[in-house]
Every structure is written in C-alpha cells, then in structure tokens.
Design a protein around this motif. Structure first.
Motif: not given
Length: 167
Positions: A53-61, A63-70
């Motif tokens: 879950k921590s790895a998933d959360l880190a991946e989601i964060k 992706k969220e950061s990349i999405l925010k930048e996009a």
C-alpha cells in the motif's frame, strides 16, 4: 477461541498434589502458541500489505505529481494559445478594417470619377444641343434665304452665308 493478554494474565492453573496440572499447562501453552503464530502471520501479512500500500501510495503520489505538472503545462499552453488566437483575431480585424477602408476609398474615388464623368457628359450634351441648334439655325437660315433668292446657291462657312453663283 481468541485469547487476549488479559486472559493470559488472569488464567489460574488448578493445583494438584505436585503443583500445576502439566496437561492443562501444555494445552494452555499450545493455545497461546497457536494464537501467537496466527498473530505473527497476520502481522507479517499486514506488514507486507502495508509495504504494498505504501508503494502504491508512493506511485499514486508520483502519478499525481506528474498529472499536476501536465495540467499546469496544459493550462499554460491553453493560455498561450488563447493569447495567440486573440492576437491573430485582432490582426485579422485590423487587416479587415484596413481592407474595408481601402475599398471605401476606392468606391469614393470611383463615385467622384463617375460624378465627374456625368458632369462632363451633361456639358457635352449641352454643347451638342447648342451645336445642333446652331446647325439647324444655319440650315433654317439657308432654307429661308433660298426661298428669298430664287434659285441662287449658297455656301455655308459657319454662320456666314455667301452667294456662290447666281442664276
């Protein structure tokens, strides 16, 4: 049956002649052992699950950061495109206004030329009428003179008539 720490602390073994009943102690220890084994396995499972879950959360964060930048980049591009379109639209309008002014100027110039031509044609018509009147007057005068002079021929030199030959 689930054993809690309170159950372990409160449990009393029956006393026998030589102390606690060994069979009951073994049974209790076996229950505690099984319970502890289950807890350890559950703890391992939960620890692994937490890592996933921590790895998933880190991946989601990430992706969220990349999405925010996009999204920010897309917004900037959108704003830039809007500004560019506004400038292009203003340039097109300005060009159209200049073209319209040019067309209006040419139309006004043509109108002035046409009005000038009309005035010139009117003046030509007046001169032509005067010339036709003059010619008609001359011919009428010739006809009148011919009737008066019984058979003499006349030459027309403008508005002056003279006798060419007599009869």
């Amino acid at each position: 049956m689930k054993i809690t720490p309170l159950d372990i602390g409160n449990h009393r073994f029956p006393k026998k002649f030589r102390g606690y009943d060994p069979r009951e102690v073994e049974i209790f220890l076996e229950m505690i052992s099984q319970e502890m084994e289950e807890l350890i396995q559950e703890n391992r499972f939960l620890t692994e699950e937490l890592k996933r879950k921590s790895a998933d959360l880190a991946e989601i964060k990430e992706k969220e950061s990349i999405l925010k930048e996009a999204i920010i980049t897309a917004q900037r591009l959108s704003d830039d495109m809007k500004a560019k379109m506004v400038k292009e639209a203003q340039a097109i309008v300005a060009h159209a206004e200049l073209e319209a002014d040019s067309i209006i100027k040419r139309a006004r110039d043509q109108l002035i030329d046409i009005q000038s031509d009309i005035q010139e044609y009117r003046e030509q018509r007046v001169r032509a009428r005067e010339q036709v009147r003059s010619v008609l007057k001359t011919h009428l005068a010739l006809l009148d003179a011919a009737e008066l002079h019984d058979g003499r021929e006349f030459e027309d030199s403008g508005s002056n008539l003279r006798v060419i030959q007599g009869r």
